[in-house]
Design a protein around this motif. Structure first.
Motif, PDB file in Angstrom:
ATOM      1  N   GLY A  40       0.815  -1.215   0.000  1.00 56.94           N
ATOM      2  CA  GLY A  40       0.000   0.000   0.000  1.00 56.94           C
ATOM      3  C   GLY A  40       0.841   1.253   0.000  1.00 56.94           C
ATOM      4  O   GLY A  40       0.502   2.222   0.670  1.00 56.94           O
ATOM      5  N   ALA A 100      -1.474   9.733   8.782  1.00 57.53           N
ATOM      6  CA  ALA A 100      -2.933   9.866   8.814  1.00 57.53           C
ATOM      7  C   ALA A 100      -3.558   8.809   9.718  1.00 57.53           C
ATOM      8  O   ALA A 100      -4.634   9.001  10.284  1.00 57.53           O
ATOM      9  CB  ALA A 100      -3.502   9.733   7.401  1.00 57.53           C
ATOM     10  N   LYS A 101      -2.865   7.696   9.881  1.00 55.49           N
ATOM     11  CA  LYS A 101      -3.398   6.624  10.735  1.00 55.49           C
ATOM     12  C   LYS A 101      -3.565   7.106  12.166  1.00 55.49           C
ATOM     13  O   LYS A 101      -4.578   6.861  12.814  1.00 55.49           O
ATOM     14  CB  LYS A 101      -2.450   5.420  10.674  1.00 55.49           C
ATOM     15  CG  LYS A 101      -3.028   4.150  11.238  1.00 55.49           C
ATOM     16  CD  LYS A 101      -2.040   3.014  11.117  1.00 55.49           C
ATOM     17  CE  LYS A 101      -2.477   2.029  10.057  1.00 55.49           C
ATOM     18  NZ  LYS A 101      -1.549   0.880   9.947  1.00 55.49           N
ATOM     19  N   LEU A 104      -6.587   9.358  12.397  1.00 60.93           N
ATOM     20  CA  LEU A 104      -7.841   8.596  12.463  1.00 60.93           C
ATOM     21  C   LEU A 104      -8.023   7.984  13.849  1.00 60.93           C
ATOM     22  O   LEU A 104      -9.125   7.978  14.410  1.00 60.93           O
ATOM     23  CB  LEU A 104      -7.838   7.502  11.380  1.00 60.93           C
ATOM     24  CG  LEU A 104      -7.975   8.059   9.956  1.00 60.93           C
ATOM     25  CD1 LEU A 104      -7.441   7.067   8.929  1.00 60.93           C
ATOM     26  CD2 LEU A 104      -9.437   8.392   9.665  1.00 60.93           C
ATOM     27  N   TRP A 125     -10.958   0.222   4.249  1.00 59.72           N
ATOM     28  CA  TRP A 125      -9.556   0.059   4.689  1.00 59.72           C
ATOM     29  C   TRP A 125      -9.516  -0.655   6.041  1.00 59.72           C
ATOM     30  O   TRP A 125     -10.303  -0.350   6.942  1.00 59.72           O
ATOM     31  CB  TRP A 125      -8.903   1.443   4.770  1.00 59.72           C
ATOM     32  CG  TRP A 125      -7.482   1.423   5.220  1.00 59.72           C
ATOM     33  CD1 TRP A 125      -6.465   0.692   4.688  1.00 59.72           C
ATOM     34  CD2 TRP A 125      -6.925   2.172   6.294  1.00 59.72           C
ATOM     35  NE1 TRP A 125      -5.299   0.960   5.363  1.00 59.72           N
ATOM     36  CE2 TRP A 125      -5.551   1.857   6.344  1.00 59.72           C
ATOM     37  CE3 TRP A 125      -7.446   3.095   7.215  1.00 59.72           C
ATOM     38  CZ2 TRP A 125      -4.693   2.415   7.280  1.00 59.72           C
ATOM     39  CZ3 TRP A 125      -6.590   3.652   8.134  1.00 59.72           C
ATOM     40  CH2 TRP A 125      -5.229   3.317   8.175  1.00 59.72           C
ATOM     41  N   TYR A 128      -9.903   0.861   9.882  1.00 59.37           N
ATOM     42  CA  TYR A 128     -11.099   1.514  10.435  1.00 59.37           C
ATOM     43  C   TYR A 128     -11.795   0.578  11.435  1.00 59.37           C
ATOM     44  O   TYR A 128     -12.180   0.986  12.531  1.00 59.37           O
ATOM     45  CB  TYR A 128     -12.116   1.876   9.348  1.00 59.37           C
ATOM     46  CG  TYR A 128     -11.643   2.842   8.292  1.00 59.37           C
ATOM     47  CD1 TYR A 128     -10.856   3.940   8.608  1.00 59.37           C
ATOM     48  CD2 TYR A 128     -12.017   2.664   6.961  1.00 59.37           C
ATOM     49  CE1 TYR A 128     -10.443   4.826   7.626  1.00 59.37           C
ATOM     50  CE2 TYR A 128     -11.620   3.543   5.974  1.00 59.37           C
ATOM     51  CZ  TYR A 128     -10.835   4.619   6.309  1.00 59.37           C
ATOM     52  OH  TYR A 128     -10.433   5.491   5.337  1.00 59.37           O
ATOM     53  N   ASN A 172     -14.157   7.280   2.552  1.00 53.00           N
ATOM     54  CA  ASN A 172     -12.784   7.288   2.043  1.00 53.00           C
ATOM     55  C   ASN A 172     -12.824   7.297   0.512  1.00 53.00           C
ATOM     56  O   ASN A 172     -13.036   6.272  -0.114  1.00 53.00           O
ATOM     57  CB  ASN A 172     -12.059   6.034   2.579  1.00 53.00           C
ATOM     58  CG  ASN A 172     -10.704   5.788   1.945  1.00 53.00           C
ATOM     59  OD1 ASN A 172     -10.330   4.649   1.668  1.00 53.00           O
ATOM     60  ND2 ASN A 172      -9.959   6.830   1.716  1.00 53.00           N
ATOM     61  N   ASN A 176      -9.309   3.150  -0.644  1.00 54.38           N
ATOM     62  CA  ASN A 176      -8.487   1.960  -0.489  1.00 54.38           C
ATOM     63  C   ASN A 176      -9.436   0.928   0.118  1.00 54.38           C
ATOM     64  O   ASN A 176      -9.958   1.191   1.203  1.00 54.38           O
ATOM     65  CB  ASN A 176      -7.314   2.237   0.468  1.00 54.38           C
ATOM     66  CG  ASN A 176      -6.491   1.000   0.742  1.00 54.38           C
ATOM     67  OD1 ASN A 176      -6.697  -0.027   0.135  1.00 54.38           O
ATOM     68  ND2 ASN A 176      -5.559   1.122   1.673  1.00 54.38           N
ATOM     69  N   TYR A 207      -5.965   9.766  -0.546  1.00 55.22           N
ATOM     70  CA  TYR A 207      -5.639   9.523  -1.966  1.00 55.22           C
ATOM     71  C   TYR A 207      -6.175  10.631  -2.875  1.00 55.22           C
ATOM     72  O   TYR A 207      -6.210  10.466  -4.091  1.00 55.22           O
ATOM     73  CB  TYR A 207      -6.198   8.157  -2.408  1.00 55.22           C
ATOM     74  CG  TYR A 207      -5.546   7.016  -1.682  1.00 55.22           C
ATOM     75  CD1 TYR A 207      -4.290   6.542  -2.051  1.00 55.22           C
ATOM     76  CD2 TYR A 207      -6.167   6.417  -0.579  1.00 55.22           C
ATOM     77  CE1 TYR A 207      -3.675   5.515  -1.367  1.00 55.22           C
ATOM     78  CE2 TYR A 207      -5.561   5.382   0.121  1.00 55.22           C
ATOM     79  CZ  TYR A 207      -4.313   4.938  -0.275  1.00 55.22           C
ATOM     80  OH  TYR A 207      -3.699   3.919   0.403  1.00 55.22           O
ATOM     81  N   SER A 236       1.913  10.455   2.987  1.00 57.97           N
ATOM     82  CA  SER A 236       2.457   9.147   2.607  1.00 57.97           C
ATOM     83  C   SER A 236       2.277   8.831   1.133  1.00 57.97           C
ATOM     84  O   SER A 236       3.199   8.347   0.477  1.00 57.97           O
ATOM     85  CB  SER A 236       1.761   8.039   3.404  1.00 57.97           C
ATOM     86  OG  SER A 236       2.196   8.044   4.733  1.00 57.97           O
ATOM     87  N   ARG A 245       6.193   9.354   8.214  1.00 55.90           N
ATOM     88  CA  ARG A 245       5.063   9.427   9.143  1.00 55.90           C
ATOM     89  C   ARG A 245       4.604  10.870   9.345  1.00 55.90           C
ATOM     90  O   ARG A 245       4.986  11.555  10.303  1.00 55.90           O
ATOM     91  CB  ARG A 245       5.380   8.780  10.522  1.00 55.90           C
ATOM     92  CG  ARG A 245       6.016   7.398  10.497  1.00 55.90           C
ATOM     93  CD  ARG A 245       5.225   6.405   9.634  1.00 55.90           C
ATOM     94  NE  ARG A 245       3.867   6.251  10.087  1.00 55.90           N
ATOM     95  CZ  ARG A 245       2.819   6.347   9.250  1.00 55.90           C
ATOM     96  NH1 ARG A 245       2.970   6.602   7.963  1.00 55.90           N
ATOM     97  NH2 ARG A 245       1.610   6.184   9.730  1.00 55.90           N
TER      98      ARG A 245
END
Ligand SMILES: Cc1ncc(COP(=O)(O)O)c(C=O)c1O
Length: 382
Positions: A40, A100-101, A104, A125, A128, A172, A176, A207, A236, A245
């Motif tokens: 990814g 972004a992780k 979230l 994704w 989530y 999203n 993804n 994206y 990313s 990161r």
């Protein structure tokens, strides 16, 4: 000693993709040449101007803590980027995160507790679901696989799935794992439901910069959405900066204040010199991004043509660098078999909540993509 683990972690399954990557590593250790279409992340190096900006920032001594929300210069650059997308957030409504992780994760932790309902559009994704479960939330899932992964034809299903009980909806687009970009009509439908049922919406736009001939609209720009949308993005994918990161979220001030507490008590801040590199990425990298998107677009055409040669039809993705290949009902077995027999790594659709598919990433060179599809065909996986 036997350790006792928390419910929030025992609720979460290990990722289904782990089995595939463990098997791929094993095969590679045995000397196999694995075509990895499971990744990814862009296969391009980070653009040199960004690398230079990071190094210069280190040399200039930007190595200490920063303000928790991130350096003002970067939050201002992000505010300008969001304004160009039609979103009105000052720097005080933005938190810069290590990816972004993390953004979230902080939002879900801020909004969701035991028994809260969260709606997802499947396939979704992988993280989530895990984030919601760790927060104690319950999932309502809307399957988009019958509508070529588009949301507009499935709005009735979404309307049936959400209610006044729904706390949060995660959207999203580009998606993804499907690459689908939702139409404005679909997003208006989301708006209508969000307003009717007073639902907060996360718009994960990581994206957004990677699309082919379409311009995705930011969900927060629709009437009635400004005070209920949290926009997430990161560096990313568009800037090929996965390992640096760096990401962010922007939203209403009260959400920023609450999530900011979690942010400051966990990560403190994103890395100082990485934030400086982020300013350079946003301000001076348009040409390099366009070149990468161009290359992804050519590979997308190539994969679609190659699959077409084998009479395989896929829902043509308008964004990101993924597509969903229809495979056997037992997609996990299909993916394991494709890896063992053809030495081609893909990710089972069931990992994203939609069995019967495998996700192909075309963030690989044209030669590797050709090789991978040829091998799948030779071993009767197409
Ligand atoms: C849909 C989506 N959101 C968020 C992320 C997180 O990206 P990062 O933490 O690298 O910014 C990813 C990464 O794969 C993703 O695919």
């Amino acid at each position: 000693m036997t350790m006792e683990f928390t419910d929030r972690l025992t609720r979460v399954e290990p990722s289904a993709t782990l089995a595939i990557s463990a098997l791929a590593t094993e095969l590679e250790q045995d000397g196999a040449d694995v075509v990895d279409l499971s990744v990814g992340e862009p296969d391009f190096p980070t653009p040199q101007n960004i690398v230079d900006a990071g190094q210069d920032a280190m040399d200039a001594g930007h190595t200490g803590y920063t303000t928790s929300a991130g350096i003002l210069e970067l939050r201002e650059a992000i505010a300008d980027k969001l304004a160009a997308d039609g979103l009105d957030h000052g720097p005080e409504e933005i938190i810069v995160t290590p990816g972004a992780k993390q953004a979230l994760y902080e939002i879900v932790q801020a909004l969701i507790q035991d028994g809260d309902e969260v709606a997802l559009l499947d396939p979704a994704w992988v993280s989530y679901e895990a984030m919601v479960k760790m927060a104690g939330g319950d999932l309502t899932r809307v399957d988009l696989s019958d509508s070529d992964f588009q949301l507009e034809p499935a709005l009735d299903d979404l309307a049936a799935a959400v209610s006044d009980e729904t706390e949060l909806l995660i959207v999203n687009s580009p998606s993804n794992p499907t690459g689908a970009v939702y139409t404005d009509a679909a997003l208006e439908g989301v708006r209508d439901l969000a307003v009717e049922h007073d639902i907060t919406v996360i718009s994960d736009e990581i994206y957004k910069e990677i699309t082919y001939g379409v311009e995705p609209t930011s969900l927060g720009t629709f009437d009635g959405m400004a005070d209920r949308t949290i926009t997430v993005n990161g560096f990313s994918k568009a800037y090929s900066m996965t390992g640096w990161r760096l990401g962010y979220f922007a939203g209403p001030q009260d959400l920023i204040d609450q999530a900011g507490k979690l942010h400051s008590h966990s990560v403190s801040s994103a890395v100082n010199f990485v934030q400086h590199a982020g300013v350079e990425a946003l301000e001076n990298t348009d040409d390099a991004v366009a070149q990468m998107v161009d290359a992804f677009g050519q590979r997308r055409e190539l994969v679609i043509d190659l699959l077409d040669d084998h009479d395989v039809d896929v829902a043509v993705p308008d964004g990101a660098f993924y597509m969903m290949l229809p495979v056997a009902d037992d997609d996990q077995a299909w993916c394991e078999g494709a890896l063992e027999d053809a030495h081609v790594a893909t990710v089972p659709g069931s990992a994203f909540g939609t069995p019967g598919y495998a996700r192909i990433s075309y963030a690989a060179s044209e030669e590797r993509l050709e090789e991978g599809i040829e091998r799948l065909a030779e071993e009767d996986y197409l």
